[in-house]
Motif scaffolding. Structure first.
Motif, mmCIF file in Angstrom:
data_model
loop_
_atom_site.group_PDB
_atom_site.id
_atom_site.type_symbol
_atom_site.label_atom_id
_atom_site.label_comp_id
_atom_site.label_asym_id
_atom_site.label_seq_id
_atom_site.Cartn_x
_atom_site.Cartn_y
_atom_site.Cartn_z
ATOM 1 N N PHE A 278 0.859 -1.180 0.000
ATOM 2 C CA PHE A 278 0.000 0.000 0.000
ATOM 3 C C PHE A 278 0.903 1.241 0.000
ATOM 4 O O PHE A 278 2.048 1.185 0.442
ATOM 5 C CB PHE A 278 -0.889 0.014 1.244
ATOM 6 C CG PHE A 278 -1.729 -1.231 1.396
ATOM 7 C CD1 PHE A 278 -2.972 -1.318 0.797
ATOM 8 C CD2 PHE A 278 -1.263 -2.318 2.127
ATOM 9 C CE1 PHE A 278 -3.754 -2.465 0.932
ATOM 10 C CE2 PHE A 278 -2.022 -3.466 2.269
ATOM 11 C CZ PHE A 278 -3.269 -3.542 1.671
ATOM 12 N N VAL A 279 0.371 2.348 -0.482
ATOM 13 C CA VAL A 279 1.118 3.611 -0.484
ATOM 14 C C VAL A 279 0.298 4.658 0.257
ATOM 15 O O VAL A 279 -0.905 4.815 -0.008
ATOM 16 C CB VAL A 279 1.418 4.102 -1.917
ATOM 17 C CG1 VAL A 279 2.330 5.320 -1.869
ATOM 18 C CG2 VAL A 279 2.050 2.985 -2.750
ATOM 19 N N ARG A 280 0.948 5.359 1.174
ATOM 20 C CA ARG A 280 0.243 6.337 2.002
ATOM 21 C C ARG A 280 1.068 7.625 2.088
ATOM 22 O O ARG A 280 2.296 7.577 2.188
ATOM 23 C CB ARG A 280 0.024 5.764 3.408
ATOM 24 C CG ARG A 280 -0.674 6.719 4.377
ATOM 25 C CD ARG A 280 -1.004 6.018 5.683
ATOM 26 N NE ARG A 280 0.179 5.446 6.318
ATOM 27 C CZ ARG A 280 0.168 4.862 7.510
ATOM 28 N NH1 ARG A 280 -0.954 4.756 8.182
ATOM 29 N NH2 ARG A 280 1.270 4.367 8.010
ATOM 30 N N VAL A 281 0.400 8.749 2.048
ATOM 31 C CA VAL A 281 1.074 10.044 2.202
ATOM 32 C C VAL A 281 1.083 10.430 3.674
ATOM 33 O O VAL A 281 0.031 10.511 4.315
ATOM 34 C CB VAL A 281 0.364 11.145 1.378
ATOM 35 C CG1 VAL A 281 1.036 12.500 1.621
ATOM 36 C CG2 VAL A 281 0.386 10.798 -0.106
ATOM 37 N N ARG A 282 2.270 10.630 4.214
ATOM 38 C CA ARG A 282 2.461 11.151 5.573
ATOM 39 C C ARG A 282 3.285 12.421 5.431
ATOM 40 O O ARG A 282 4.518 12.377 5.352
ATOM 41 C CB ARG A 282 3.172 10.128 6.465
ATOM 42 C CG ARG A 282 2.448 8.790 6.596
ATOM 43 C CD ARG A 282 1.143 8.887 7.357
ATOM 44 N NE ARG A 282 1.339 9.276 8.745
ATOM 45 C CZ ARG A 282 1.634 8.424 9.732
ATOM 46 N NH1 ARG A 282 1.791 7.132 9.479
ATOM 47 N NH2 ARG A 282 1.771 8.852 10.970
ATOM 48 N N LYS A 283 2.601 13.540 5.348
ATOM 49 C CA LYS A 283 3.222 14.801 4.972
ATOM 50 C C LYS A 283 4.424 15.149 5.849
ATOM 51 O O LYS A 283 4.331 15.170 7.075
ATOM 52 C CB LYS A 283 2.181 15.927 5.034
ATOM 53 C CG LYS A 283 2.699 17.260 4.523
ATOM 54 C CD LYS A 283 1.578 18.277 4.459
ATOM 55 C CE LYS A 283 2.095 19.673 4.122
ATOM 56 N NZ LYS A 283 2.868 19.701 2.876
#
Length: 298
Positions: A278-283
């Motif tokens: 999975f790919v997730r944005v964690r700014k």
């Protein structure tokens, strides 16, 4: 190393980014436990590799490259490397044969200022220079610091590595083994799996994307019959644009990362693997103390 008593100890491998520290450790161990790529700053954590000899055990400590740190993540990496010169039995300081000794002088002296163990200078990538140039390098480095030994090697081909291990063994005190003789590293399988996935991102993507990536293994389940290991992992990035690059057009990049990672994980675990990514944005995670800790960096 004496054959009538057991010797053991810890040996740090330090140097600039991309000089071949991880490649050298993998070569010594005869197996891949540390990820590598042609990009600098691939290694982020302190990783121990265990090498057993007749009458001795060497625990090598691979460290991130020492560089000018800008982000909080990079400062963590450099601090990890600098603290590795203390409390060990020997230090391997790696340099490249095709880099001038004068360019290394400040780094050498600053890094080794607090060293409290014998230092072996390892001149790596000797396959890139002629013998006459190598002799000049050895003479020049000998003037910079009182090294215990100066050892030319090629981590890529293995040339000189056996002699290096023998010299390191001679630096170790008498003592019992620290680890069982049937393991190569003390890091858990989940950590190595996450690193393998991150390596594929480093090798398959460009620019800032690899440096903005952190991988977390969410689940690691082995079937009771031993037939399959099911792994789910998340690739964390800092921006939406990076997420798009990791996934790729029609998901092709993520499939490629997953396929290459799965093949290597199967070799490592000697088992069939079902890998879900999975790919997730964690700014801006690389500047967040909370997220750095969550990802295992602080």
């Amino acid at each position: 190393m004496s054959t009538d008593s057991f010797h053991s100890g810890f040996v740090s491998i330090i140097g600039r980014p991309n000089v071949g520290k991880s490649t050298l450790l993998n070569r010594i161990l005869g197996d891949k436990i540390v990820i590598t790529s042609d990009k600098p700053q691939t290694t982020r954590n302190r990783i121990q590799g265990i090498h057993n000899l007749p009458g001795g055990q060497i625990v090598f400590i691979d460290t991130p490259g020492i560089h000018q740190a800008r982000s909080r993540l990079n400062r963590y990496m450099v601090d990890t490397a600098l603290t590795a010169v203390q409390g060990v039995d020997a230090i391997l300081f790696l340099v490249e044969a095709n880099v001038s000794p004068a360019a290394q002088e400040d780094l050498l002296l600053e890094t080794l200022a607090k060293a409290d163990a014998p230092v072996l200078l390892v001149i790596n990538k000797i396959d890139l220079v002629e013998k006459g140039r190598l002799l000049e390098l050895i003479a020049a480095y000998a003037k910079l610091y009182p090294f215990r030994e100066i050892v030319p090697v090629s981590a890529g081909t293995g040339d000189g590595v056996e002699r290096l291990v023998e010299l390191v063994g001679g630096c170790l005190p008498e003592g019992p083994p620290y680890f069982p003789d049937d393991i190569l590293t003390d890091v858990p399988e989940r950590f190595v799996v996450a690193e393998i996935i991150r390596e594929k991102v480093f090798r398959l993507t460009r620019d800032e994307v690899p440096y903005s990536t952190a991988v977390v293994v969410d689940t690691f389940k082995e079937r009771e019959d031993g037939g399959l290991i099911s792994i789910a992992a998340t690739i964390n990035v800092e921006r939406d644009s990076q997420k798009g690059i990791i996934i790729g057009r029609r998901g092709e990049m993520l499939k490629k990362i997953g396929m290459q990672a799965r093949q290597e994980i199967e070799r490592l675990l000697d088992a069939k693997v079902f890998l879900e990514l999975f790919v997730r944005v964690r700014k801006d995670w690389s500047e967040s103390p909370k997220m750095l800790k969550e990802f295992g960096y602080e």
